[in-house]
Design a protein around this motif. Structure first.
Motif, short mmCIF file in Angstrom:
data_model
loop_
_atom_site.label_atom_id
_atom_site.label_comp_id
_atom_site.label_asym_id
_atom_site.label_seq_id
_atom_site.Cartn_x
_atom_site.Cartn_y
_atom_site.Cartn_z
N LYS A 34 0.87 -0.91 -0.27
CA LYS A 34 0.23 -0.31 0.18
C LYS A 34 0.51 0.63 -0.05
CE LYS A 34 -0.60 -0.01 5.30
NZ LYS A 34 -1.27 0.31 6.55
N ARG A 54 -4.15 3.45 -2.35
CA ARG A 54 -5.68 3.07 -1.87
C ARG A 54 -7.18 2.42 -1.88
NH1 ARG A 54 -4.41 8.03 -0.05
NH2 ARG A 54 -4.37 8.12 2.03
N SER A 103 -15.58 5.10 -1.94
CA SER A 103 -14.79 5.85 -1.61
C SER A 103 -13.26 4.98 -1.10
CB SER A 103 -14.97 5.63 0.20
OG SER A 103 -16.44 6.10 -0.01
N VAL A 154 -10.20 3.89 0.57
CA VAL A 154 -9.80 2.92 2.12
C VAL A 154 -7.93 2.63 2.54
CG1 VAL A 154 -12.22 3.52 2.63
CG2 VAL A 154 -11.00 1.14 2.02
N GLU A 155 -7.49 2.59 3.16
CA GLU A 155 -6.84 2.09 2.93
C GLU A 155 -7.04 0.50 3.94
OE1 GLU A 155 -3.89 4.40 5.98
OE2 GLU A 155 -2.40 3.01 6.25
N ARG A 156 -6.39 -0.39 3.02
CA ARG A 156 -6.13 -1.28 3.44
C ARG A 156 -4.75 -2.11 3.08
NH1 ARG A 156 -8.96 -6.08 0.08
NH2 ARG A 156 -6.52 -7.31 1.38
#
Ligand SMILES: [Zn+2]
Length: 253
Positions: free
Chosen positions: A204, A217, A223, A225-227
Motif C-alpha cells: 500500500k 488505497r 470511497s 480506504v486504506e487496507r
C-alpha cells in the motif's frame, strides 16, 4: 518488448529509511521508455510464453543451502499447483538450450517479463537476480518467477482504476511510470477478479515519499480506504489461475 525490471531494497535512500524499506521491497524499471509495456498484467503474446511446460533452471553456486532450499520451496508450488514443471539442471545445459538462472545479487532483484523469443548468443540463461533479502523469501522468489512466466503487477491491470486510487502526490515523479495502467490491447486479466492479495500487487505504501501514508488505497463503495495489500507469502489462487490459463494447463496431457 525487451523489458527488464529491477527490484531493490532501495538502499539508495537515506539510512533513516532503512527500517521502513526492510519491511518490503520495491521495483524500479531500468528503462522508463518501456514503462508503458511493462505495467500490464498477464501478457497475451504467445511469443513470450515459455515454449514448453517443462522449464529447466539452475541456482547460482554461491547461494547458501537455505537460499537454495527457498528456491526449491518456491518452485514446488508451481510444480504442484500448475502444469508447469520446473526441473533443476544437473549438468551443463545443451548448447542453445534455454533455462532460468537464479542468480545472487548484492542489492537488486528482478527479471525480464516473459520468455525472450529472440535467440540468445552465447548463453541460454534467463537471469533472475535475487538479493539476500529476496532469496530469504520463497514468496518474493515466486513473485519474480511469475514475472518470468509472463505476469505483470496486479495494480497495473487495465481495470485497476475501478479498484484502487493512486496518490501521485505521495510518489516521486520519476516513479510514476511504475503506476501506469494500460489497455486491454496486449494484456488480459482472464476475468480473474481484482486481487488485493495477489503476490504481484504492490504494498500500500510502495514508492511513498511519506511511508506513513499510502500511495495506493482501495476503492470500496466509491470511497478510497486504506487496507493491506501486496503480501509476499506466495501466489494466490488468482495468480495461479492466470498461469494455468496462459500455459493452457487444462489442455495439458
Ligand atoms: Zn514485480
Amino acid at each position: 518488448m525487451l523489458q527488464f525490471l529491477l527490484l531493490g531494497l532501495l538502499a539508495v535512500v537515506g539510512a533513516q529509511d532503512s527500517e521502513y524499506f526492510e519491511n518490503y521491497y520495491n521495483e524500479i524499471d531500468v528503462d522508463d521508455e518501456l514503462a508503458e509495456i511493462k505495467t500490464r498484467n498477464a501478457m497475451q503474446s504467445p511469443l513470450q510464453l515459455w515454449p514448453s511446460t517443462r522449464i529447466y533452471y539452475r541456482i547460482a553456486s554461491d547461494c547458501s543451502p537455505e537460499e537454495v532450499a527457498n528456491v526449491h520451496t518456491a518452485l514446488a508450488t508451481f510444480n504442484e499447483q500448475t502444469c508447469l514443471q520446473f526441473e533443476e539442471l544437473s549438468g551443463p545445459a545443451a548448447a542453445g538450450a534455454r533455462y532460468v538462472y537464479y542468480k545472487k545479487s548484492d542489492k537488486l532483484c528482478g527479471t525480464r517479463i516473459g520468455y525472450n523469443p529472440i535467440p540468445i548468443l552465447g548463453s541460454g540463461s534467463h537471469d533472475v537476480q535475487l538479493s539476500p533479502k529476496c532469496l530469504s523469501s520463497p514468496g518474493i522468489i515466486q513473485h519474480e518467477t511469475l514475472h518470468l512466466l509472463g505476469l505483470y503487477h496486479e495494480q497495473s491491470r487495465p481495470d485497476r482504476d475501478d479498484h484502487v486510487v493512486i496518490d501521485y502526490d505521495n510518489i516521486p515523479r520519476k516513479y510514476w511510470p511504475q503506476f501506469m495502467a494500460t489497455s486491454t490491447a496486449t494484456t488480459t486479466t482472464y476475468d480473474v477478479p481484482y486481487d488485493f492479495d495477489s503476490v504481484m500487487h504492490y504494498p500500500k505504501n510502495a514508492f511513498a515519499k511519506d511511508p506513513t501514508q499510502p500511495t495506493i488505497r482501495a476503492l470500496v463503495d466509491g470511497s478510497a480506504v486504506e487496507r493491506d495489500m501486496g503480501q509476499t507469502m506466495g501466489p494466490t489462487e488468482g495468480d495461479l489461475f492466470k498461469i494455468r490459463k496462459m500455459y493452457k494447463c487444462d489442455q495439458a496431457l
